[in-house]
Design a protein around this motif. Sequence first.
Motif, mmCIF file in Angstrom:
data_model
loop_
_atom_site.group_PDB
_atom_site.id
_atom_site.type_symbol
_atom_site.label_atom_id
_atom_site.label_comp_id
_atom_site.label_asym_id
_atom_site.label_seq_id
_atom_site.Cartn_x
_atom_site.Cartn_y
_atom_site.Cartn_z
ATOM 1 N N LEU A 72 0.835 -1.199 0.000
ATOM 2 C CA LEU A 72 0.000 0.000 0.000
ATOM 3 C C LEU A 72 0.874 1.255 0.000
ATOM 4 C CD1 LEU A 72 -2.591 1.651 0.337
ATOM 5 C CD2 LEU A 72 -2.522 1.105 2.776
ATOM 6 N N LEU A 73 1.869 1.296 0.867
ATOM 7 C CA LEU A 73 2.754 2.458 0.938
ATOM 8 C C LEU A 73 3.559 2.630 -0.353
ATOM 9 C CD1 LEU A 73 3.943 2.211 4.653
ATOM 10 C CD2 LEU A 73 2.232 3.771 3.679
ATOM 11 N N GLN A 74 3.920 1.506 -0.990
ATOM 12 C CA GLN A 74 4.634 1.587 -2.264
ATOM 13 C C GLN A 74 3.739 2.196 -3.347
ATOM 14 O OE1 GLN A 74 5.862 -2.571 -2.425
ATOM 15 N NE2 GLN A 74 8.018 -1.969 -2.249
ATOM 16 N N LEU A 75 2.490 1.750 -3.411
ATOM 17 C CA LEU A 75 1.553 2.262 -4.417
ATOM 18 C C LEU A 75 1.243 3.744 -4.194
ATOM 19 C CD1 LEU A 75 -0.832 -0.824 -4.558
ATOM 20 C CD2 LEU A 75 0.756 -0.089 -6.350
ATOM 21 N N LEU A 76 1.097 4.137 -2.941
ATOM 22 C CA LEU A 76 0.867 5.545 -2.627
ATOM 23 C C LEU A 76 2.100 6.378 -2.990
ATOM 24 C CD1 LEU A 76 -0.867 5.141 0.840
ATOM 25 C CD2 LEU A 76 -1.939 6.063 -1.229
ATOM 26 N N GLY A 129 -10.378 2.270 10.587
ATOM 27 C CA GLY A 129 -10.057 1.938 9.209
ATOM 28 C C GLY A 129 -9.346 3.054 8.460
ATOM 29 N N ILE A 130 -8.795 4.027 9.186
ATOM 30 C CA ILE A 130 -8.177 5.201 8.565
ATOM 31 C C ILE A 130 -6.707 5.301 8.950
ATOM 32 C CG2 ILE A 130 -8.220 7.737 8.509
ATOM 33 C CD1 ILE A 130 -11.307 7.402 9.121
ATOM 34 N N ALA A 131 -5.868 5.647 7.959
ATOM 35 C CA ALA A 131 -4.448 5.901 8.212
ATOM 36 C C ALA A 131 -4.059 7.206 7.541
ATOM 37 C CB ALA A 131 -3.588 4.762 7.680
ATOM 38 N N ILE A 132 -3.123 7.915 8.175
ATOM 39 C CA ILE A 132 -2.637 9.182 7.629
ATOM 40 C C ILE A 132 -1.103 9.174 7.637
ATOM 41 C CG2 ILE A 132 -2.844 11.705 7.695
ATOM 42 C CD1 ILE A 132 -5.302 11.327 9.537
ATOM 43 N N PRO A 133 -0.501 8.352 6.762
ATOM 44 C CA PRO A 133 0.960 8.351 6.687
ATOM 45 C C PRO A 133 1.440 9.716 6.195
ATOM 46 C CG PRO A 133 0.024 7.006 4.933
ATOM 47 C CD PRO A 133 -1.110 7.444 5.799
ATOM 48 N N HIS A 134 2.570 10.168 6.731
ATOM 49 C CA HIS A 134 3.046 11.498 6.359
ATOM 50 C C HIS A 134 4.558 11.600 6.522
ATOM 51 C CE1 HIS A 134 2.031 11.483 10.638
ATOM 52 N NE2 HIS A 134 3.053 12.292 10.793
ATOM 53 N N GLY A 135 5.111 12.595 5.859
ATOM 54 C CA GLY A 135 6.540 12.825 5.965
ATOM 55 C C GLY A 135 6.932 14.144 5.350
ATOM 56 N N GLY A 152 -1.136 15.906 -0.971
ATOM 57 C CA GLY A 152 -1.564 14.594 -0.528
ATOM 58 C C GLY A 152 -1.985 13.676 -1.649
ATOM 59 N N VAL A 153 -2.083 12.394 -1.273
ATOM 60 C CA VAL A 153 -2.614 11.342 -2.129
ATOM 61 C C VAL A 153 -3.618 10.591 -1.263
ATOM 62 C CG1 VAL A 153 -2.074 9.199 -3.365
ATOM 63 C CG2 VAL A 153 -0.474 11.124 -3.460
ATOM 64 N N PHE A 154 -4.788 10.306 -1.819
ATOM 65 C CA PHE A 154 -5.825 9.602 -1.065
ATOM 66 C C PHE A 154 -6.149 8.288 -1.745
ATOM 67 C CE2 PHE A 154 -10.127 8.434 0.047
ATOM 68 C CZ PHE A 154 -10.123 8.597 1.428
ATOM 69 N N ALA A 155 -6.313 7.243 -0.942
ATOM 70 C CA ALA A 155 -6.699 5.942 -1.493
ATOM 71 C C ALA A 155 -7.848 5.340 -0.690
ATOM 72 C CB ALA A 155 -5.513 4.983 -1.490
ATOM 73 N N ARG A 156 -8.790 4.779 -1.435
ATOM 74 C CA ARG A 156 -9.856 3.954 -0.867
ATOM 75 C C ARG A 156 -9.533 2.547 -1.329
ATOM 76 N NH1 ARG A 156 -13.410 1.489 -3.286
ATOM 77 N NH2 ARG A 156 -15.264 0.671 -2.328
ATOM 78 N N LEU A 157 -9.300 1.649 -0.389
ATOM 79 C CA LEU A 157 -8.886 0.290 -0.733
ATOM 80 C C LEU A 157 -10.082 -0.612 -1.002
ATOM 81 C CD1 LEU A 157 -6.378 1.527 0.740
ATOM 82 C CD2 LEU A 157 -5.804 -0.792 1.351
ATOM 83 N N GLU A 158 -9.903 -1.499 -1.971
ATOM 84 C CA GLU A 158 -10.928 -2.500 -2.271
ATOM 85 C C GLU A 158 -11.115 -3.428 -1.070
ATOM 86 O OE1 GLU A 158 -12.787 -3.530 -5.281
ATOM 87 O OE2 GLU A 158 -12.491 -1.395 -5.562
ATOM 88 N N VAL A 181 -6.863 5.828 3.237
ATOM 89 C CA VAL A 181 -5.515 6.303 3.535
ATOM 90 C C VAL A 181 -5.282 7.657 2.882
ATOM 91 C CG1 VAL A 181 -3.054 5.755 3.456
ATOM 92 C CG2 VAL A 181 -4.728 3.906 3.526
ATOM 93 N N PHE A 182 -4.840 8.616 3.685
ATOM 94 C CA PHE A 182 -4.485 9.937 3.162
ATOM 95 C C PHE A 182 -2.995 10.131 3.421
ATOM 96 C CE2 PHE A 182 -6.551 14.073 1.992
ATOM 97 C CZ PHE A 182 -5.387 14.773 1.772
ATOM 98 N N LEU A 183 -2.193 10.032 2.365
ATOM 99 C CA LEU A 183 -0.749 10.243 2.447
ATOM 100 C C LEU A 183 -0.487 11.738 2.313
ATOM 101 C CD1 LEU A 183 2.273 9.240 2.229
ATOM 102 C CD2 LEU A 183 1.901 9.248 -0.223
ATOM 103 N N LEU A 184 0.277 12.297 3.246
ATOM 104 C CA LEU A 184 0.579 13.722 3.221
ATOM 105 C C LEU A 184 2.084 13.930 3.148
ATOM 106 C CD1 LEU A 184 -0.813 16.541 3.515
ATOM 107 C CD2 LEU A 184 -0.144 16.432 5.912
ATOM 108 N N LEU A 185 2.511 14.742 2.183
ATOM 109 C CA LEU A 185 3.918 15.102 2.045
ATOM 110 C C LEU A 185 4.051 16.609 2.234
ATOM 111 C CD1 LEU A 185 4.928 13.032 -1.107
ATOM 112 C CD2 LEU A 185 5.290 12.451 1.299
ATOM 113 N N ALA A 186 5.105 17.013 2.947
ATOM 114 C CA ALA A 186 5.315 18.432 3.217
ATOM 115 C C ALA A 186 6.778 18.794 3.005
ATOM 116 C CB ALA A 186 4.893 18.747 4.655
#
Length: 154
Positions: free
Chosen positions: A24-28, A61-67, A77-83, A99-104
């Motif tokens: 998941l993190l690789q795809l995001l 069921g929610i994750a907010i990976p960030h860096g 950001g990048v947002f994903a809804r998983l199957e 999942v909402f990936l946030l980059l800053a």
Amino acid sequence: MDLSDLINVPAIMPALKANSKKQLLQLLSERAAAISGIAEREVFDTILQRERLGSTGVGNGIAIPHGKLAGVKRIAGVFARLETPVDFEALDDQPVDLVFLLLAPEGAGADHLKALSRIARVLRDADTVAKIRGTRDAVAIHALLSDTQASHAA
């Protein structure tokens, strides 16, 4: 700060298939790299490094990976809804499907925290989350993420 400032429709993955947290993190990271111009490996390594400090799975069921990355020009950001939900070592031990990936940028201290807070607030709204889970349309998900802003600002 509106979520519509952080994410655009091409950054939304409405029916992502991933078998593990790592995949998941690789795809995001792939999508974030395509949008930001930052190397995919750099994005992935930064996010993975943050996950080692503790899971960004916040529950329900929610994750907010960030860096923070040197090459990032603005918070995005990048947002994903998983199957199918995946184990994310979340705080509540529930698998993650949103999942909402946030980059800053590296120097984005307070703005980074404000963006994380805004994302968390929007994704705590049970109605919004239910609607997001009920659609596979990126435009609709973007609208839901953006529209919530108006009701939270009022």
